[in-house]
Design an enzyme around this catalytic site. Structure first.
Site, mmCIF file in Angstrom:
data_model
loop_
_atom_site.group_PDB
_atom_site.id
_atom_site.type_symbol
_atom_site.label_atom_id
_atom_site.label_comp_id
_atom_site.label_asym_id
_atom_site.label_seq_id
_atom_site.Cartn_x
_atom_site.Cartn_y
_atom_site.Cartn_z
ATOM 1 N N THR A 105 0.876 -1.180 0.000
ATOM 2 C CA THR A 105 0.000 0.000 0.000
ATOM 3 C C THR A 105 0.907 1.222 0.000
ATOM 4 O OG1 THR A 105 -0.003 0.138 2.414
ATOM 5 C CG2 THR A 105 -1.758 -1.183 1.406
ATOM 6 N N ALA A 161 3.506 -1.281 4.367
ATOM 7 C CA ALA A 161 2.809 -0.028 4.703
ATOM 8 C C ALA A 161 3.850 1.063 4.908
ATOM 9 C CB ALA A 161 1.966 -0.222 5.961
ATOM 10 N N VAL A 172 8.154 -2.172 6.191
ATOM 11 C CA VAL A 172 7.873 -0.748 6.348
ATOM 12 C C VAL A 172 8.448 -0.008 5.151
ATOM 13 C CG1 VAL A 172 8.287 1.269 7.753
ATOM 14 C CG2 VAL A 172 7.848 -0.928 8.850
ATOM 15 N N LYS A 173 7.578 0.698 4.437
ATOM 16 C CA LYS A 173 8.038 1.445 3.266
ATOM 17 C C LYS A 173 8.588 2.794 3.705
ATOM 18 C CE LYS A 173 5.613 1.220 -0.556
ATOM 19 N NZ LYS A 173 4.411 1.317 -1.424
ATOM 20 N N VAL A 174 9.817 3.057 3.292
ATOM 21 C CA VAL A 174 10.493 4.297 3.687
ATOM 22 C C VAL A 174 10.940 5.016 2.416
ATOM 23 C CG1 VAL A 174 12.426 5.261 4.998
ATOM 24 C CG2 VAL A 174 11.311 3.156 5.799
#
Ligand code: E4P
Length: 225
Positions: A27, A58, A85-87
């Site tokens: 997402t 996310a 975790v999207k960074v």
């Protein structure tokens, strides 16, 4: 190449998950915004659909590294171990990636438009790096080429990171990358729906059923003839 769903439409995710061999769901904040629902409510619902073993990605929202780390910790606390975790791949993001890597939190480096971003994200400990294929194409560059260059950089330098190509508008872009054996492609449900949409396929299958029913009786199958 793993196939991942890039969506937050829970009804569509449920349908695609049922039909296709998907490894998880990604997402981003814009995708979540389209649902019009509280973000963690939607993300928890997606987690329930795909189960605890599938990947869920996310994204952090904070602009500075310390805030990104706090966002990441909440994301993992809410959504479980198999959460990436999207960074964003910019200076504060790289700082956050190093801190998250030290804490053992899985990272997907996102907002990647250049091989240099991909290289840095891999060196900071990201498990995945997400080049935006279609957005790069729209800028007049070659999104497939950028994704393949990042893939090559990882292989040639033994960097344990994989390309998770994103931002697709058609099947051909996805298939092109499959040929290069990149790690994963994340694709919206509306694009996956068009993967196998071809009148010739439907006609072939209908003809087989019609011929079989001519031999046996209407409505019979191999389990009932
Ligand atoms: C994935 O990381 C991206 O958020 C997403 O695929 C972008 O897709 P879009 O270019 O269709 O918005």
């Amino acid at each position: 190449m793993k196939l991942i769903i890039d969506d937050a439409d829970v009804k569509a995710i449920r349908r695609i998950w049922d039909y296709y061999p998907c490894a998880g769901v990604t997402t981003n904040p814009s995708i979540l915004a389209k649902s019009g629902r509280p973000p963690f409510e939607v993300l928890r619902e997606i987690r329930a659909i795909i189960g605890p073993d599938a990947q869920l990605h996310a994204q952090v929202i904070a602009r500075e590294a310390d805030g990104m780390v706090k966002d990441a910790e909440r994301i993992v606390r809410e959504l479980g171990d198999n959460t990436y975790v999207k960074v964003p791949s910019l200076p504060e993001g790289f700082k956050a990636m190093k801190a998250l890597h030290a804490k053992g939190i899985k990272i997907t480096a996102t907002a990647i438009y250049t091989p240099m971003q991909g290289y840095l994200a891999g060196m900071c400990g990201a498990q995945y790096a997400a080049p935006y294929v279609n957005r790069i194409d729209n800028m007049g560059y070659d999104g497939i080429k950028v994704a393949c260059e990042i893939h090559e950089i990882y292989k040639k330098n033994d960097i344990p990171c994989e390309v998770l190509a994103a931002s697709f508008k058609n099947s051909q872009q996805v298939l092109e990358l499959c040929k290069y054996g990149i790690g994963a492609a994340t694709v919206a449900c509306s694009v996956i729906d068009n993967f196998v949409k071809n009148a010739a396929i439907d006609e072939a299958v209908e003809a087989f059923i019609h011929d079989f029913e001519g031999l046996t009786a209407k409505g019979t199958t191999m389990s009932s003839c």
